[in-house]
Design a protein around this motif. Sequence first.
Motif, PDB file in Angstrom:
ATOM      1  N   TYR A 440       0.834  -1.200   0.000  1.00  0.00           N
ATOM      2  CA  TYR A 440       0.000   0.000   0.000  1.00  0.00           C
ATOM      3  C   TYR A 440       0.871   1.253   0.000  1.00  0.00           C
ATOM      4  CZ  TYR A 440      -3.782  -3.195   1.306  1.00  0.00           C
ATOM      5  OH  TYR A 440      -4.690  -4.224   1.325  1.00  0.00           O
ATOM      6  N   ARG A 441       0.270   2.350  -0.369  1.00  0.00           N
ATOM      7  CA  ARG A 441       0.992   3.634  -0.417  1.00  0.00           C
ATOM      8  C   ARG A 441       0.960   4.259   0.973  1.00  0.00           C
ATOM      9  NH1 ARG A 441      -2.499   2.955  -4.472  1.00  0.00           N
ATOM     10  NH2 ARG A 441      -1.648   2.731  -6.590  1.00  0.00           N
ATOM     11  N   VAL A 442       1.891   3.850   1.806  1.00  0.00           N
ATOM     12  CA  VAL A 442       1.989   4.342   3.181  1.00  0.00           C
ATOM     13  C   VAL A 442       3.357   4.985   3.359  1.00  0.00           C
ATOM     14  CG1 VAL A 442       1.913   3.744   5.633  1.00  0.00           C
ATOM     15  CG2 VAL A 442       0.434   2.529   4.007  1.00  0.00           C
ATOM     16  N   ARG A 443       3.363   6.245   3.705  1.00  0.00           N
ATOM     17  CA  ARG A 443       4.617   6.998   3.856  1.00  0.00           C
ATOM     18  C   ARG A 443       4.930   7.224   5.328  1.00  0.00           C
ATOM     19  NH1 ARG A 443       4.569  12.167  -0.084  1.00  0.00           N
ATOM     20  NH2 ARG A 443       6.482  12.484   1.118  1.00  0.00           N
ATOM     21  N   ARG A 444       6.177   6.937   5.688  1.00  0.00           N
ATOM     22  CA  ARG A 444       6.657   7.180   7.042  1.00  0.00           C
ATOM     23  C   ARG A 444       7.999   7.895   6.980  1.00  0.00           C
ATOM     24  NH1 ARG A 444       4.233   4.590  11.265  1.00  0.00           N
ATOM     25  NH2 ARG A 444       2.723   2.942  10.760  1.00  0.00           N
ATOM     26  N   GLY A 445       8.415   8.411   8.134  1.00  0.00           N
ATOM     27  CA  GLY A 445       9.735   9.004   8.224  1.00  0.00           C
ATOM     28  C   GLY A 445       9.794  10.394   7.630  1.00  0.00           C
ATOM     29  N   PHE A 446       9.444  11.403   8.419  1.00  0.00           N
ATOM     30  CA  PHE A 446       9.353  12.765   7.902  1.00  0.00           C
ATOM     31  C   PHE A 446      10.375  13.706   8.542  1.00  0.00           C
ATOM     32  CE2 PHE A 446       5.146  10.788   7.590  1.00  0.00           C
ATOM     33  CZ  PHE A 446       4.964  10.863   6.213  1.00  0.00           C
ATOM     34  N   ARG A 447      11.432  13.140   9.073  1.00  0.00           N
ATOM     35  CA  ARG A 447      12.492  13.971   9.655  1.00  0.00           C
ATOM     36  C   ARG A 447      13.507  14.355   8.575  1.00  0.00           C
ATOM     37  NH1 ARG A 447      13.852  11.149  15.532  1.00  0.00           N
ATOM     38  NH2 ARG A 447      11.692  11.027  16.280  1.00  0.00           N
ATOM     39  N   ASP A 448      14.086  15.538   8.742  1.00  0.00           N
ATOM     40  CA  ASP A 448      15.056  16.003   7.742  1.00  0.00           C
ATOM     41  C   ASP A 448      16.430  16.306   8.326  1.00  0.00           C
ATOM     42  OD1 ASP A 448      14.706  18.397   9.100  1.00  0.00           O
ATOM     43  OD2 ASP A 448      13.566  19.364   7.510  1.00  0.00           O
ATOM     44  N   GLY A 449      16.670  15.894   9.574  1.00  0.00           N
ATOM     45  CA  GLY A 449      17.995  16.019  10.163  1.00  0.00           C
ATOM     46  C   GLY A 449      18.226  17.278  10.956  1.00  0.00           C
ATOM     47  N   ARG A 450      17.307  18.235  10.944  1.00  0.00           N
ATOM     48  CA  ARG A 450      17.497  19.448  11.733  1.00  0.00           C
ATOM     49  C   ARG A 450      17.300  19.168  13.220  1.00  0.00           C
ATOM     50  NH1 ARG A 450      13.427  23.666   9.514  1.00  0.00           N
ATOM     51  NH2 ARG A 450      12.218  21.773   9.050  1.00  0.00           N
ATOM     52  N   THR A 451      17.903  19.984  14.057  1.00  0.00           N
ATOM     53  CA  THR A 451      17.744  19.879  15.506  1.00  0.00           C
ATOM     54  C   THR A 451      16.377  20.428  15.892  1.00  0.00           C
ATOM     55  OG1 THR A 451      20.114  20.142  15.853  1.00  0.00           O
ATOM     56  CG2 THR A 451      18.679  20.577  17.728  1.00  0.00           C
ATOM     57  N   ARG A 452      15.616  19.623  16.620  1.00  0.00           N
ATOM     58  CA  ARG A 452      14.232  19.985  16.937  1.00  0.00           C
ATOM     59  C   ARG A 452      14.147  20.570  18.342  1.00  0.00           C
ATOM     60  NH1 ARG A 452      12.057  14.283  16.502  1.00  0.00           N
ATOM     61  NH2 ARG A 452      14.141  14.003  17.350  1.00  0.00           N
ATOM     62  N   LEU A 453      13.660  21.813  18.422  1.00  0.00           N
ATOM     63  CA  LEU A 453      13.561  22.524  19.684  1.00  0.00           C
ATOM     64  C   LEU A 453      12.102  22.846  19.988  1.00  0.00           C
ATOM     65  CD1 LEU A 453      16.396  25.179  19.196  1.00  0.00           C
ATOM     66  CD2 LEU A 453      16.605  22.936  20.280  1.00  0.00           C
ATOM     67  N   ALA A 454      11.687  22.596  21.220  1.00  0.00           N
ATOM     68  CA  ALA A 454      10.400  23.091  21.716  1.00  0.00           C
ATOM     69  C   ALA A 454      10.716  24.159  22.750  1.00  0.00           C
ATOM     70  CB  ALA A 454       9.581  21.965  22.339  1.00  0.00           C
ATOM     71  N   ILE A 455      10.247  25.393  22.517  1.00  0.00           N
ATOM     72  CA  ILE A 455      10.607  26.528  23.364  1.00  0.00           C
ATOM     73  C   ILE A 455       9.342  27.195  23.880  1.00  0.00           C
ATOM     74  CG2 ILE A 455      11.881  28.687  23.534  1.00  0.00           C
ATOM     75  CD1 ILE A 455      13.528  27.850  21.132  1.00  0.00           C
ATOM     76  N   TYR A 456       9.191  27.222  25.218  1.00  0.00           N
ATOM     77  CA  TYR A 456       8.107  28.007  25.806  1.00  0.00           C
ATOM     78  C   TYR A 456       8.571  29.455  25.874  1.00  0.00           C
ATOM     79  CZ  TYR A 456       5.133  30.283  29.195  1.00  0.00           C
ATOM     80  OH  TYR A 456       4.312  31.180  29.810  1.00  0.00           O
ATOM     81  N   LEU A 457       7.808  30.373  25.246  1.00  0.00           N
ATOM     82  CA  LEU A 457       8.243  31.752  25.072  1.00  0.00           C
ATOM     83  C   LEU A 457       7.917  32.650  26.256  1.00  0.00           C
ATOM     84  CD1 LEU A 457       7.218  32.427  21.371  1.00  0.00           C
ATOM     85  CD2 LEU A 457       9.341  31.469  22.253  1.00  0.00           C
ATOM     86  N   GLY A 458       6.981  32.260  27.102  1.00  0.00           N
ATOM     87  CA  GLY A 458       6.537  33.145  28.173  1.00  0.00           C
ATOM     88  C   GLY A 458       5.130  33.639  27.899  1.00  0.00           C
ATOM     89  N   GLY A 459       4.716  34.646  28.652  1.00  0.00           N
ATOM     90  CA  GLY A 459       3.335  35.129  28.578  1.00  0.00           C
ATOM     91  C   GLY A 459       3.015  35.967  27.369  1.00  0.00           C
ATOM     92  N   MET A 460       4.003  36.300  26.539  1.00  0.00           N
ATOM     93  CA  MET A 460       3.820  37.048  25.293  1.00  0.00           C
ATOM     94  C   MET A 460       3.317  38.469  25.515  1.00  0.00           C
ATOM     95  SD  MET A 460       4.955  35.123  22.927  1.00  0.00           S
ATOM     96  CE  MET A 460       4.312  35.698  21.371  1.00  0.00           C
ATOM     97  N   ILE A 461       3.440  38.970  26.760  1.00  0.00           N
ATOM     98  CA  ILE A 461       3.188  40.382  26.962  1.00  0.00           C
ATOM     99  C   ILE A 461       4.458  41.140  26.585  1.00  0.00           C
ATOM    100  CG2 ILE A 461       1.500  40.001  28.777  1.00  0.00           C
ATOM    101  CD1 ILE A 461       3.665  40.703  30.818  1.00  0.00           C
ATOM    102  N   THR A 462       4.326  42.427  26.359  1.00  0.00           N
ATOM    103  CA  THR A 462       5.493  43.194  25.945  1.00  0.00           C
ATOM    104  C   THR A 462       6.399  43.452  27.148  1.00  0.00           C
ATOM    105  OG1 THR A 462       4.261  44.235  24.158  1.00  0.00           O
ATOM    106  CG2 THR A 462       6.246  45.365  24.900  1.00  0.00           C
ATOM    107  N   ASN A 463       7.486  42.709  27.213  1.00  0.00           N
ATOM    108  CA  ASN A 463       8.483  42.887  28.261  1.00  0.00           C
ATOM    109  C   ASN A 463       9.812  42.356  27.750  1.00  0.00           C
ATOM    110  OD1 ASN A 463       8.291  40.086  28.422  1.00  0.00           O
ATOM    111  ND2 ASN A 463       7.155  40.080  30.345  1.00  0.00           N
ATOM    112  N   GLY A 464      10.807  42.360  28.606  1.00  0.00           N
ATOM    113  CA  GLY A 464      12.144  41.950  28.180  1.00  0.00           C
ATOM    114  C   GLY A 464      12.227  40.498  27.783  1.00  0.00           C
TER     115      GLY A 464
END
Length: 896
Positions: A440-464
């Motif tokens: 069947y036409r089943v595709r797997r493996g969608f990584r491209d070698g880049r470093t994967r980061l999950a970053i919590y940015l904060g409350g997104m209010i205007t501050n430093g």
Amino acid sequence: MDLGRVAREQAKKVLPSAAQSYLRQELPAWKKHLRRNQSYVANALSARAFTSALRSPIRPKTVVWESFAGNGALCNPEALFRAMIDGPRYAEFTHTWVLSRKASDSAFLTEFAGHPRVHFVDHKTPEYYRVLETSQYLVNNATFPTDFIKRPEQTYLNTWHGTPLKKMGYDIADGAVDSRNILRNFMSADYLLAQNSFMTEQMYLSAYRLRNVFEGAIIEEGYPRTDHMFGPGAWVHARQVLRDRGIDAGSRKVLTFAPTWRGESFSRPDVDVQALRETIGALRRHPQLRDWVILLKAHQVVYEQLKDDPDLASVLVPNDVPANEVLALSDLLVSDYSSIFVDYLASGRPLALHIPDVHSYSDSRGLYLDIEQMPGPVSTTSTELLDNVTRILAGGGLDEPFPAAAHRYRQLAARFTPHDDGDVSRRIIDVVFNGNEDGYRVRRGFRDGRTRLAIYLGGMITNGITSSALNLLSRLDPNTYDVTALYCRSDSPDYRANAALIPDHVRHVVRDPGLLQYALQASMDELVKAPDDWRNAHLADAGLWQWEWRRLFGDADFDAAIDFSGYSNYWTRLMLHGSAPRKAIWLHDDLRADAEREIDGERPHRDNLYGVFKLYRGFDALVSVSPGLSRINAESLQEFAPAAKFVSARNTIDVERVLSGTDQIRFSASDAPTMSLNRLTDVIAELGRLYSYDTVVAEASRQQLVSTFISRGNWTTFVTVGWLSPEKNHARLIRAFARVHEQNENTRLLIIGDGPLRGELTALTQSLGIAEWVVFTGWLRDPFALMAECDCFVMSSNYEGQPDVILEARVLGLPVVTTHFGSVHSAMAGGGGLIVGQDVEALAEGMRSFIRGEVRAEPFDGGAYNAEVIGEFHAAVFGTGTAARPTAREGVPNRR
């Protein structure tokens, strides 16, 4: 019974008129409180059922089917279900269909009401959550709610509901927030269904940014719902289905009009009922269609708004009749940008496109298929539509009257429906329920070698912190890093403006609260109450927080999870339990001092920050934003984590944004004014054509300030930028400026920023008699053009994590006079200014030194600085090389 009316009638009998008036006034508020309490009770019951289900075992050979949030048994799930329910191989499976109250009278429910293996639940009820979290297989053509958590033992197939012709996801302007639950569902799925390879590449991998974060498989075997269109009995069956619903087509030919929905929100579509009436009426009056059956198959999200219209009653197909059943007997389809016409391409029968709003629709939504690529003649008026239909009927199809459209039809059919052959459901079921992927036409493996980061940015209010986070995102090379930004949803304009500054290549995961919130809050409360030396705090309730991570990220994996804020024990705990081998948290200030700081006799950050401190032991890196600050935090927080975990990485700066602010607004020759600018109204109108009015007003205000306050006369203008709060100590700066101005009247002070102390600081300038020479601009999103007009940047902070604004001032070529604090040397490396003591006279003398010509700016290479900092960032997060370490020479901030 109307209890409110009964209560009012009784009140009239026993209460004086004043009391009756009072009751009338209070009744709306009482009703509001009652509705709110009912909502709380319902949520509490659902939350209890939800968390109980998460702890319950998975029930084998059980399937949940859902289409469009329970709006009916429709689309691909309905087709798969019908292919499976009577199959002897699946006789032991039990099925639960999600049907909302809108679908409570559907023929499908009546058909299967007595079936021993088919059950029904209402959408978002406690029973719904119970079966959703305990069934082995889950099938949906849209999205499960934000509360949903796909458990590892479950198999989730998301079929979606059509090859997209309208732009989707991140391809829509500001589409990231609106796509948040779709992305969440896709990352949770084990299988995604693609009708064709275009859908895989354009929609899943590109528009919804699934490359690198989708761990499941994409099946390219066509669409199950198109099975209704094929086979020897499809035509007869479809006519019987309609006959049972009151539409008897007999043996007559059928024209189906099937427009898509309009509007900005799928949940609140716009419906032009009059336009639908006119189009249907024109088709019914067409002489060559006199013996035809004309049907209107409305999009399921607009059906409710049409079903009671008497002018449409005889042509409107009931919502619970699958669209592909109607296509099976349609001899001619009239549609627009609905994905229904993609399915119809597989039939080979003629197609006409009627798109009255083609230009506005294309401009507002965006399209993957241009008007010139459409597989049929396109009309924008009823007259054009009737002419196209006439020519199609006379020519027996598209080939003779519209040969170019016929050619496009065949090309698009080969591209979009190569696998829709009447046997799609069997193939999909074999893959998902039997685990057979070979052949069947089943595709797997969608990584491209880049470093994967999950970053919590904060409350997104205007501050430093927000500024530093956005600068970091803009500096992380998208060819090296695949970045997912995490933040919480808000409707505030400030939040939306900052979210819009996230670079285009960054993926957004936007959190909505879920039913786990009650349990999570209890866990956070327990953490705050725990003793400070609780060494295993980071392990407490680990399973609960891993559930919350799976709710937001599904099965997505990352190389590092980063809490860039470091101020909330909810987000710190979430990132700590993420599916990443490296965990890092940022420390933007002397956090022990922050925790102990009093404001109006209170310590507002203490409980929350001590909750964060207790989690430090679980992180691989505790990253301060300067070497000096790292040493301070390592010393003051040593009971919470070993010294080896304290490292540093300076903040990046957005050099391009800083410099672009100084490049005054220009337009190209092609945008040159098109009218006389002799009148002010014409000038404003022309500026409004070229730029947003907000930009025009901001620039006018800037120029007025420059001409009247900064550039007028031979003045020296000092400027500072920052939040007007105690640690910035603007009061010291104002007192120092007063001493300078007393000796040199040709001096001015510009204070850019806002905050809780603005009123107090304004009063101070008045009491010192310098209000005329000090201007408070308030908050400016882009202060750089104004800064560039000034002569010297000055800072009076007690302490800073890293003073990014000093670096920005250096990019602008401004000399700097600043008080001494722990991280100041990292910003002033290479010179460019003067560091003075933390007292009024020392700061005043520093400003006098500039006036005397003793303080000069030094060249500052922002690009080279950022390259160094990104190296520090990578070393700190991944523990590679030598992360920046504090030096003993840097001072300790004054902790007053």
